[in-house]
Design a protein around this motif. Structure first.
Motif, PDB file in Angstrom:
ATOM      1  N   SER A 114       0.854  -1.202  -0.053  1.00  0.00           N
ATOM      2  CA  SER A 114      -0.084  -0.026   0.112  1.00  0.00           C
ATOM      3  C   SER A 114       1.016   1.287  -0.066  1.00  0.00           C
ATOM      4  O   SER A 114       2.081   1.496   0.437  1.00  0.00           O
ATOM      5  CB  SER A 114      -0.903  -0.070   1.122  1.00  0.00           C
ATOM      6  N   ASN A 115       0.234   2.478  -0.138  1.00  0.00           N
ATOM      7  CA  ASN A 115       0.934   3.756  -0.207  1.00  0.00           C
ATOM      8  C   ASN A 115       1.588   3.935   1.253  1.00  0.00           C
ATOM      9  O   ASN A 115       2.400   4.502   1.587  1.00  0.00           O
ATOM     10  CB  ASN A 115       0.133   4.779  -0.688  1.00  0.00           C
ATOM     11  N   GLU A 116       0.580   3.516   2.297  1.00  0.00           N
ATOM     12  CA  GLU A 116       0.934   3.757   3.589  1.00  0.00           C
ATOM     13  C   GLU A 116       2.042   3.038   4.028  1.00  0.00           C
ATOM     14  O   GLU A 116       3.030   3.294   4.774  1.00  0.00           O
ATOM     15  CB  GLU A 116      -0.227   3.130   4.564  1.00  0.00           C
ATOM     16  N   LEU A 143       4.614   2.170   2.088  1.00  0.00           N
ATOM     17  CA  LEU A 143       5.600   2.800   1.289  1.00  0.00           C
ATOM     18  C   LEU A 143       6.074   4.134   2.124  1.00  0.00           C
ATOM     19  O   LEU A 143       7.367   4.283   2.311  1.00  0.00           O
ATOM     20  CB  LEU A 143       5.447   3.062  -0.150  1.00  0.00           C
ATOM     21  N   GLN A 144       5.033   5.033   2.549  1.00  0.00           N
ATOM     22  CA  GLN A 144       5.428   6.032   3.315  1.00  0.00           C
ATOM     23  C   GLN A 144       5.840   5.870   4.677  1.00  0.00           C
ATOM     24  O   GLN A 144       6.951   6.573   4.974  1.00  0.00           O
ATOM     25  CB  GLN A 144       4.272   6.878   3.446  1.00  0.00           C
ATOM     26  N   HIS A 145       5.543   4.842   5.003  1.00  0.00           N
ATOM     27  CA  HIS A 145       6.043   4.372   6.497  1.00  0.00           C
ATOM     28  C   HIS A 145       7.506   3.876   6.336  1.00  0.00           C
ATOM     29  O   HIS A 145       8.588   4.214   7.095  1.00  0.00           O
ATOM     30  CB  HIS A 145       5.267   3.112   7.142  1.00  0.00           C
ATOM     31  N   TYR A 146       7.982   3.268   5.396  1.00  0.00           N
ATOM     32  CA  TYR A 146       9.191   2.937   4.945  1.00  0.00           C
ATOM     33  C   TYR A 146      10.276   4.211   4.825  1.00  0.00           C
ATOM     34  O   TYR A 146      11.508   4.062   5.078  1.00  0.00           O
ATOM     35  CB  TYR A 146       9.329   2.067   3.690  1.00  0.00           C
ATOM     36  N   LEU A 147       9.550   5.119   4.409  1.00  0.00           N
ATOM     37  CA  LEU A 147      10.418   6.371   3.952  1.00  0.00           C
ATOM     38  C   LEU A 147      10.167   7.480   5.322  1.00  0.00           C
ATOM     39  O   LEU A 147      11.149   8.575   5.331  1.00  0.00           O
ATOM     40  CB  LEU A 147       9.890   7.133   2.858  1.00  0.00           C
ATOM     41  N   LEU A 148       9.696   7.184   6.339  1.00  0.00           N
ATOM     42  CA  LEU A 148       9.275   8.200   7.511  1.00  0.00           C
ATOM     43  C   LEU A 148      10.509   8.173   8.416  1.00  0.00           C
ATOM     44  O   LEU A 148      11.105   7.238   8.884  1.00  0.00           O
ATOM     45  CB  LEU A 148       8.157   7.471   8.158  1.00  0.00           C
ATOM     46  N   ASN A 149      11.025   9.534   8.752  1.00  0.00           N
ATOM     47  CA  ASN A 149      11.920   9.723   9.439  1.00  0.00           C
ATOM     48  C   ASN A 149      11.213   9.976  10.769  1.00  0.00           C
ATOM     49  O   ASN A 149      10.380  10.641  11.320  1.00  0.00           O
ATOM     50  CB  ASN A 149      12.575  11.124   9.037  1.00  0.00           C
ATOM     51  N   PHE A 150      11.991   9.150  11.824  1.00  0.00           N
ATOM     52  CA  PHE A 150      11.359   9.127  13.342  1.00  0.00           C
ATOM     53  C   PHE A 150      12.035  10.170  14.070  1.00  0.00           C
ATOM     54  O   PHE A 150      13.231  10.732  13.579  1.00  0.00           O
ATOM     55  CB  PHE A 150      11.466   7.881  13.716  1.00  0.00           C
ATOM     56  N   TYR A 151      11.709  10.623  15.290  1.00  0.00           N
ATOM     57  CA  TYR A 151      12.134  11.459  16.143  1.00  0.00           C
ATOM     58  C   TYR A 151      12.373  10.770  17.457  1.00  0.00           C
ATOM     59  O   TYR A 151      11.541  10.106  18.185  1.00  0.00           O
ATOM     60  CB  TYR A 151      11.292  12.905  16.173  1.00  0.00           C
ATOM     61  N   ALA A 180       8.222   9.807  -4.420  1.00  0.00           N
ATOM     62  CA  ALA A 180       7.734   8.364  -4.090  1.00  0.00           C
ATOM     63  C   ALA A 180       6.381   8.046  -4.647  1.00  0.00           C
ATOM     64  O   ALA A 180       5.581   9.153  -4.284  1.00  0.00           O
ATOM     65  CB  ALA A 180       8.031   8.098  -2.518  1.00  0.00           C
ATOM     66  N   GLU A 181       6.147   7.051  -5.296  1.00  0.00           N
ATOM     67  CA  GLU A 181       4.923   6.926  -5.884  1.00  0.00           C
ATOM     68  C   GLU A 181       4.521   5.529  -5.612  1.00  0.00           C
ATOM     69  O   GLU A 181       5.459   4.613  -5.690  1.00  0.00           O
ATOM     70  CB  GLU A 181       4.888   7.325  -7.263  1.00  0.00           C
ATOM     71  N   TYR A 182       3.353   5.157  -5.215  1.00  0.00           N
ATOM     72  CA  TYR A 182       2.719   3.861  -5.134  1.00  0.00           C
ATOM     73  C   TYR A 182       1.608   3.796  -6.383  1.00  0.00           C
ATOM     74  O   TYR A 182       1.031   4.616  -6.595  1.00  0.00           O
ATOM     75  CB  TYR A 182       2.157   3.571  -3.968  1.00  0.00           C
ATOM     76  N   PRO A 242       7.693  -6.659 -12.877  1.00  0.00           N
ATOM     77  CA  PRO A 242       6.839  -5.466 -12.444  1.00  0.00           C
ATOM     78  C   PRO A 242       7.050  -4.913 -11.071  1.00  0.00           C
ATOM     79  O   PRO A 242       7.247  -5.842 -10.113  1.00  0.00           O
ATOM     80  CB  PRO A 242       5.344  -6.016 -12.814  1.00  0.00           C
ATOM     81  N   VAL A 243       7.026  -3.658 -10.786  1.00  0.00           N
ATOM     82  CA  VAL A 243       7.003  -3.235  -9.612  1.00  0.00           C
ATOM     83  C   VAL A 243       5.759  -2.142  -9.073  1.00  0.00           C
ATOM     84  O   VAL A 243       5.280  -1.680 -10.096  1.00  0.00           O
ATOM     85  CB  VAL A 243       8.254  -2.343  -9.403  1.00  0.00           C
ATOM     86  N   LYS A 244       5.449  -2.084  -8.143  1.00  0.00           N
ATOM     87  CA  LYS A 244       4.343  -1.099  -7.563  1.00  0.00           C
ATOM     88  C   LYS A 244       4.678   0.038  -7.100  1.00  0.00           C
ATOM     89  O   LYS A 244       4.086   0.767  -6.514  1.00  0.00           O
ATOM     90  CB  LYS A 244       3.363  -1.964  -6.578  1.00  0.00           C
ATOM     91  N   SER A 245       6.089   0.560  -6.850  1.00  0.00           N
ATOM     92  CA  SER A 245       6.288   1.713  -6.086  1.00  0.00           C
ATOM     93  C   SER A 245       7.807   2.076  -6.763  1.00  0.00           C
ATOM     94  O   SER A 245       8.472   1.165  -7.179  1.00  0.00           O
ATOM     95  CB  SER A 245       6.416   1.557  -4.689  1.00  0.00           C
TER      96      SER A 245
END
Length: 125
Positions: free
Chosen positions: A16-18, A20-28, A55-57, A93-96
């Motif tokens: 999912s897009n979520e 993908l975004q979690h994978y890219l998310l910077n934490f503090y 980034a695109e899903y 094939p890829v999805k992101s």
């Protein structure tokens, strides 16, 4: 590493897009200090400004580079350069996809455990 006029591309398959975004998310941490994202840790990328990342899903996977990169920044330069580097089709094939602008990846990260595959870097300016 930061390099003006270059863009680096990674592709992968997220559910999912979520995800993908979690994978890219910077934490503090508790002191408010930024910690690297999972992606940055796996590829040992330090201090890259996320403002220069796209980034695109895709719900439907594709192996066509032109389809994956369509609509991105500098697409008129980026698409032909990646096609020249890798050919029109990826082997699967890829999805992101993830693009880092002003960045030429040096290839120093861990690839076997990564959720994404490094495709290459091209000049776009």
């Amino acid at each position: 590493m930061e390099r003006e006029g270059y863009v680096s591309l990674w592709v992968g398959n997220f559910a999912s897009n979520e995800e993908l975004q979690h994978y890219l998310l910077n934490f503090y941490d508790e002191d408010g200090e930024a910690a690297a994202s999972m992606f940055e840790e796996e590829y040992r990328i330090e201090g890259h400004d996320s403002d220069f990342r796209e980034a695109e899903y895709f719900k439907e996977g594709s192996n066509q580079l032109s389809v994956l990169l369509e609509g991105g920044s500098y697409e008129e330069m980026v698409i032909p350069h990646f096609i020249k580097l890798k050919g029109e089709e990826l082997p699967y094939p890829v999805k992101s996809m993830i693009l880092f602008y002003h960045f030429k990846y040096s290839g120093k990260g861990s690839h076997q455990s990564s959720r994404v595959h490094y495709v290459g870097s091209v000049r776009y300016k």
